[in-house]
Enzyme design. Structure first.
Site, PDB file in Angstrom:
ATOM      1  N   THR A 180      12.073 -18.429  23.833  1.00 35.83           N
ATOM      2  CA  THR A 180      12.144 -17.078  23.459  1.00 35.83           C
ATOM      3  C   THR A 180      11.057 -15.943  23.172  1.00 35.83           C
ATOM      4  N   ALA A 219      12.424 -24.523  15.661  1.00 34.91           N
ATOM      5  CA  ALA A 219      13.387 -23.536  15.704  1.00 34.91           C
ATOM      6  C   ALA A 219      13.853 -22.305  14.976  1.00 34.91           C
ATOM      7  N   THR A 226       9.891 -23.272   4.412  1.00 35.95           N
ATOM      8  CA  THR A 226       9.046 -22.211   4.482  1.00 35.95           C
ATOM      9  C   THR A 226       8.381 -21.878   2.760  1.00 35.95           C
ATOM     10  N   ASP A 227       7.583 -21.932   2.452  1.00 39.43           N
ATOM     11  CA  ASP A 227       7.364 -21.264   0.645  1.00 39.43           C
ATOM     12  C   ASP A 227       8.487 -19.805   0.243  1.00 39.43           C
ATOM     13  N   GLU A 228       8.533 -19.389   1.625  1.00 38.71           N
ATOM     14  CA  GLU A 228       8.533 -17.799   1.003  1.00 38.71           C
ATOM     15  C   GLU A 228      10.389 -18.009   0.528  1.00 38.71           C
ATOM     16  N   TYR A 257      14.633 -12.762   6.634  1.00 40.44           N
ATOM     17  CA  TYR A 257      14.091 -13.623   7.076  1.00 40.44           C
ATOM     18  C   TYR A 257      13.801 -15.265   5.538  1.00 40.44           C
ATOM     19  N   SER A 258      13.107 -14.864   4.551  1.00 40.16           N
ATOM     20  CA  SER A 258      13.763 -16.106   4.076  1.00 40.16           C
ATOM     21  C   SER A 258      14.584 -16.408   3.154  1.00 40.16           C
ATOM     22  N   ALA A 259      16.013 -15.016   3.073  1.00 36.46           N
ATOM     23  CA  ALA A 259      17.300 -15.852   2.644  1.00 36.46           C
ATOM     24  C   ALA A 259      17.540 -16.147   4.048  1.00 36.46           C
ATOM     25  N   SER A 260      17.684 -16.566   5.037  1.00 31.95           N
ATOM     26  CA  SER A 260      18.017 -17.605   6.143  1.00 31.95           C
ATOM     27  C   SER A 260      17.236 -18.309   6.380  1.00 31.95           C
ATOM     28  N   LYS A 261      16.186 -18.859   5.857  1.00 37.81           N
ATOM     29  CA  LYS A 261      15.979 -20.188   5.780  1.00 37.81           C
ATOM     30  C   LYS A 261      15.892 -20.016   4.572  1.00 37.81           C
ATOM     31  N   ASN A 268       0.890 -20.691   7.944  1.00 33.88           N
ATOM     32  CA  ASN A 268      -0.011 -21.319   8.919  1.00 33.88           C
ATOM     33  C   ASN A 268      -1.084 -19.842   9.352  1.00 33.88           C
ATOM     34  N   PRO A 328      -3.748  -2.311  10.428  1.00 37.77           N
ATOM     35  CA  PRO A 328      -2.981  -2.008   9.575  1.00 37.77           C
ATOM     36  C   PRO A 328      -2.844  -2.960   8.774  1.00 37.77           C
ATOM     37  N   ASN A 359      -4.691  -9.927   1.141  1.00 33.04           N
ATOM     38  CA  ASN A 359      -5.029 -10.054   2.213  1.00 33.04           C
ATOM     39  C   ASN A 359      -6.238  -9.245   3.412  1.00 33.04           C
TER      40      ASN A 359
HETATM   41  P1  NAD Z   1       7.209 -19.493  15.885  1.00 31.38           P
HETATM   42  O1  NAD Z   1       8.103 -18.046  16.190  1.00 31.38           O
HETATM   43  O2  NAD Z   1       5.754 -18.939  17.092  1.00 31.38           O
HETATM   44  O3  NAD Z   1       7.673 -20.300  17.597  1.00 31.38           O
HETATM   45  C1  NAD Z   1       9.327 -20.702  17.025  1.00 31.38           C
HETATM   46  C2  NAD Z   1      10.088 -20.907  18.348  1.00 31.38           C
HETATM   47  O4  NAD Z   1      10.973 -21.765  18.635  1.00 31.38           O
HETATM   48  C3  NAD Z   1       9.492 -20.220  19.817  1.00 31.38           C
HETATM   49  O5  NAD Z   1       8.730 -20.742  20.698  1.00 31.38           O
HETATM   50  C4  NAD Z   1      10.819 -19.972  20.135  1.00 31.38           C
HETATM   51  O6  NAD Z   1      11.767 -19.799  21.963  1.00 31.38           O
HETATM   52  C5  NAD Z   1      11.843 -21.152  19.660  1.00 31.38           C
HETATM   53  N1  NAD Z   1      13.266 -20.574  19.044  1.00 31.38           N
HETATM   54  C6  NAD Z   1      14.118 -19.705  18.476  1.00 31.38           C
HETATM   55  N2  NAD Z   1      14.791 -19.088  18.155  1.00 31.38           N
HETATM   56  C7  NAD Z   1      15.402 -20.327  19.308  1.00 31.38           C
HETATM   57  C8  NAD Z   1      16.528 -19.945  19.439  1.00 31.38           C
HETATM   58  N3  NAD Z   1      17.645 -19.793  18.689  1.00 31.38           N
HETATM   59  N4  NAD Z   1      17.286 -22.116  20.352  1.00 31.38           N
HETATM   60  C9  NAD Z   1      15.700 -22.560  20.205  1.00 31.38           C
HETATM   61  N5  NAD Z   1      14.131 -22.591  20.605  1.00 31.38           N
HETATM   62  C10 NAD Z   1      14.533 -21.055  19.395  1.00 31.38           C
HETATM   63  O7  NAD Z   1       7.227 -19.927  14.494  1.00 31.38           O
HETATM   64  P2  NAD Z   1       6.415 -20.765  14.038  1.00 31.38           P
HETATM   65  O8  NAD Z   1       5.097 -19.953  12.825  1.00 31.38           O
HETATM   66  O9  NAD Z   1       5.742 -21.924  15.308  1.00 31.38           O
HETATM   67  O10 NAD Z   1       7.189 -21.349  12.379  1.00 31.38           O
HETATM   68  C11 NAD Z   1       7.892 -22.470  13.160  1.00 31.38           C
HETATM   69  C12 NAD Z   1       8.469 -23.026  11.946  1.00 31.38           C
HETATM   70  O11 NAD Z   1       8.055 -23.239  10.623  1.00 31.38           O
HETATM   71  C13 NAD Z   1       9.467 -22.444  11.638  1.00 31.38           C
HETATM   72  O12 NAD Z   1      11.133 -22.613  11.062  1.00 31.38           O
HETATM   73  C14 NAD Z   1       9.137 -21.586   9.904  1.00 31.38           C
HETATM   74  O13 NAD Z   1      10.041 -20.587   9.205  1.00 31.38           O
HETATM   75  C15 NAD Z   1       8.762 -22.246   9.835  1.00 31.38           C
HETATM   76  N6  NAD Z   1       7.052 -21.856   8.953  1.00 31.38           N
HETATM   77  C16 NAD Z   1       6.728 -20.969   9.470  1.00 31.38           C
HETATM   78  C17 NAD Z   1       4.960 -20.494   8.226  1.00 31.38           C
HETATM   79  C18 NAD Z   1       4.121 -20.355   9.593  1.00 31.38           C
HETATM   80  O14 NAD Z   1       3.819 -19.499   8.948  1.00 31.38           O
HETATM   81  N7  NAD Z   1       4.152 -19.480  10.455  1.00 31.38           N
HETATM   82  C19 NAD Z   1       5.196 -20.954   7.501  1.00 31.38           C
HETATM   83  C20 NAD Z   1       6.181 -21.501   6.463  1.00 31.38           C
HETATM   84  C21 NAD Z   1       6.991 -22.619   7.455  1.00 31.38           C
HETATM   85  P1  TYD Z   2       2.582 -12.767   7.463  1.00 33.20           P
HETATM   86  O1  TYD Z   2       1.575 -12.893   8.901  1.00 33.20           O
HETATM   87  O2  TYD Z   2       3.175 -11.519   8.168  1.00 33.20           O
HETATM   88  O3  TYD Z   2       3.091 -13.426   7.032  1.00 33.20           O
HETATM   89  P2  TYD Z   2       4.191 -13.383   5.654  1.00 33.20           P
HETATM   90  O4  TYD Z   2       4.592 -11.776   5.718  1.00 33.20           O
HETATM   91  O5  TYD Z   2       5.608 -14.449   6.244  1.00 33.20           O
HETATM   92  O6  TYD Z   2       3.432 -13.596   5.263  1.00 33.20           O
HETATM   93  O7  TYD Z   2       1.675 -11.628   6.751  1.00 33.20           O
HETATM   94  C1  TYD Z   2       1.210 -11.933   5.986  1.00 33.20           C
HETATM   95  C2  TYD Z   2       0.405 -10.883   5.129  1.00 33.20           C
HETATM   96  O8  TYD Z   2       0.365  -9.757   5.329  1.00 33.20           O
HETATM   97  C3  TYD Z   2       1.441 -10.101   4.477  1.00 33.20           C
HETATM   98  O9  TYD Z   2       0.608 -10.267   3.195  1.00 33.20           O
HETATM   99  C4  TYD Z   2       1.590  -9.008   5.314  1.00 33.20           C
HETATM  100  C5  TYD Z   2       0.184  -8.926   5.747  1.00 33.20           C
HETATM  101  N1  TYD Z   2      -0.032  -8.167   6.741  1.00 33.20           N
HETATM  102  C6  TYD Z   2      -0.323  -6.360   6.568  1.00 33.20           C
HETATM  103  O10 TYD Z   2      -0.811  -6.067   5.774  1.00 33.20           O
HETATM  104  N2  TYD Z   2      -0.719  -6.060   8.318  1.00 33.20           N
HETATM  105  C7  TYD Z   2       0.562  -6.591   8.602  1.00 33.20           C
HETATM  106  O11 TYD Z   2       0.250  -5.770  10.062  1.00 33.20           O
HETATM  107  C8  TYD Z   2       0.624  -7.764   9.486  1.00 33.20           C
HETATM  108  C9  TYD Z   2       1.499  -8.404  10.136  1.00 33.20           C
HETATM  109  C10 TYD Z   2       0.904  -8.050   8.109  1.00 33.20           C
END
Ligand code: NAD
Ligand code: TYD
Length: 352
Positions: free
Chosen positions: A41, A87, A135-137, A160-164, A190, A215, A259
């Site tokens: 994606t 994914a 996720t912790d969300e 998002y968090s509801a789907s997770k 992360n 922003p 933030n």
């Molecule tokens: P990301 O959006 O960077 O990557 C998601 C990957 O999944 C992409 O490579 C995308 O192509 C693939 N993908 C999406 N829909 C797909 C589908 N239908 N079929 C196959 N592949 C698909 O996400 P991320 O930040 O690397 O997060 C990875 C996982 O970790 C997620 O499950 C997320 O909920 C969880 N997570 C993320 C964070 C964070 O801070 N980023 C924190 C805690 C948990």
């Molecule tokens: P984000 O990186 O989207 O992660 P999450 O919403 O999953 O915690 O956002 C981190 C924090 O930063 C969140 O409190 C929302 C805020 N934020 C902004 O203030 N401006 C922005 O443009 C974005 C993307 C996030």
């Protein structure tokens, strides 16, 4: 364990966290066959794994976890011993504009994987594992004090968090109902190399480079607990190999930042690294309309994984942030490629 020729399916391996998990497993376990399944994606990028393409234990499969027939087919062809499922649609702001996309991939896609895994092993689960990355969300929002533990009730606030949360519940239900062996981990925010510039840190790095406004949503007093992505990947490795069946592990950085304080630190480090006058990036900070349903504070109690598995973060936030900025500065082509085309449309829609 290292000598066992396991076949492990890692979903979402071309994304941010997935790419680091794939690299760690491919390099650390040469006897495992690692299959990276990713739909590529907007968030998936094979550039993230270019260095692994010639490795004999690395395989890429392009495909969508929402495609039930395709998922059944690859499981019957490869009979994966383990699944590490990352994914997902992962961005809260996108979930507010298109919640159904999150239900499809995060809930129904996870169901397809669970069903295929269950049907492949048909109750004969010895040495098999379904590892669901969450996720912790899912725990919702904290007030000014307190920490999320593994027993905190689920209380998700964004689509998002509801789907997770929903997918976490299904994984647990398959464990209880069908005896499917699983672990779940719930990690905090992360940051690090390869993160798509829709999330706070890479978006702000890119905007500083381009002298665009930063922003900050609402008053900027929202708090997140930040973890360097390679420390998350190490935790996933430990949990995959040493975690107990049917357990949940919280993973966090013991590293809370409001933030606005984080953004100021980022501006300071950026000014220094790109030789700008002190405080010039800070002038780009612009307070904008708040995110609807914005969770006030996330913070993880990561003592269970520390005590049981001996894991803790390896870098301080200042070090991790500095490494992250350095990565973006030396990978400007990566940043340019992912911010051309559709990204511009997304940006206009989200921030104009
Ligand atoms: P990301 O959006 O960077 O990557 C998601 C990957 O999944 C992409 O490579 C995308 O192509 C693939 N993908 C999406 N829909 C797909 C589908 N239908 N079929 C196959 N592949 C698909 O996400 P991320 O930040 O690397 O997060 C990875 C996982 O970790 C997620 O499950 C997320 O909920 C969880 N997570 C993320 C964070 C964070 O801070 N980023 C924190 C805690 C948990
Ligand atoms: P984000 O990186 O989207 O992660 P999450 O919403 O999953 O915690 O956002 C981190 C924090 O930063 C969140 O409190 C929302 C805020 N934020 C902004 O203030 N401006 C922005 O443009 C974005 C993307 C996030």
């Amino acid at each position: 364990m290292n000598n066992y020729r396991k076949k492990i399916l890692i979903t979402g391996g071309a994304g941010f966290i997935g790419s680091h998990v794939v690299r760690l497993f491919v390099e650390k376990y040469p006897k495992y066959q690692i299959y990276n399944l990713d739909a590529l994606t907007y968030a998936g990028n094979l550039e993230n794994l270019k260095d692994l393409e010639e490795r004999p234990n690395y395989n890429f499969i392009k495909g969508d976890i929402n495609d039930e027939k395709f998922i059944i087919n690859i499981f019957s062809r490869h009979e994966f011993d383990g699944v590490i499922h990352l994914a997902a649609e992962s961005h809260v702001d996108r979930s507010i504009t298109d919640p159904l996309a999150f239900v499809r991939t995060n809930v129904l896609g996870t169901m397809n994987l669970l069903n295929a895994f269950k049907n492949t092993w048909d109750n004969d689960y010895e040495d098999k594992l379904f590892y669901h990355i969450s996720t912790d969300e899912v725990y919702g929002s904290l007030g000014e004090s307190g920490l999320f533990t593994e027993t905190t009730s689920y209380d998700p606030n964004s689509p998002y968090s509801a789907s997770k949360a929903s997918s976490d519940h299904f994984v647990r239900a398959y464990g209880e109902t069908y005896g499917l062996p699983y672990v779940i981990s719930n990690c905090s925010n992360n940051y690090g190399p390869n993160q798509f510039p829709e999330k706070l840190i890479p978006l702000f790095i890119n905007n500083i480079l381009n002298n665009k406004p930063l922003p900050v949503y609402g008053d900027g007093n929202y708090t997140r607990d930040w973890l360097y992505v390679l420390d998350h990947a190490r935790a996933i490795d430990l949990i995959y190999h040493k975690g107990k069946n049917k357990e949940t592990y919280n993973i966090g950085g013991f590293n809370e930042w409001k933030n606005i304080d984080l953004v100021k630190l980022l501006c300071e480090q950026m000014d220094e690294k790109i030789n700008r006058e002190k405080e010039s990036s800070e002038k780009l900070i612009t307070y904008v309309k708040d995110r609807p349903g914005h969770d006030l504070r996330y913070a993880i109690d990561a003592s269970k994984i520390k005590i049981e598995l001996g894991w803790e973060p390896s870098v301080t936030f200042e070090e991790g942030l500095s490494k992250t900025i350095d990565w973006y500065l030396s990978n400007e082509d990566w940043l340019m490629n992912v911010t051309s085309g559709d990204y511009q449309k997304y940006y206009l829609k989200q921030y104009s």
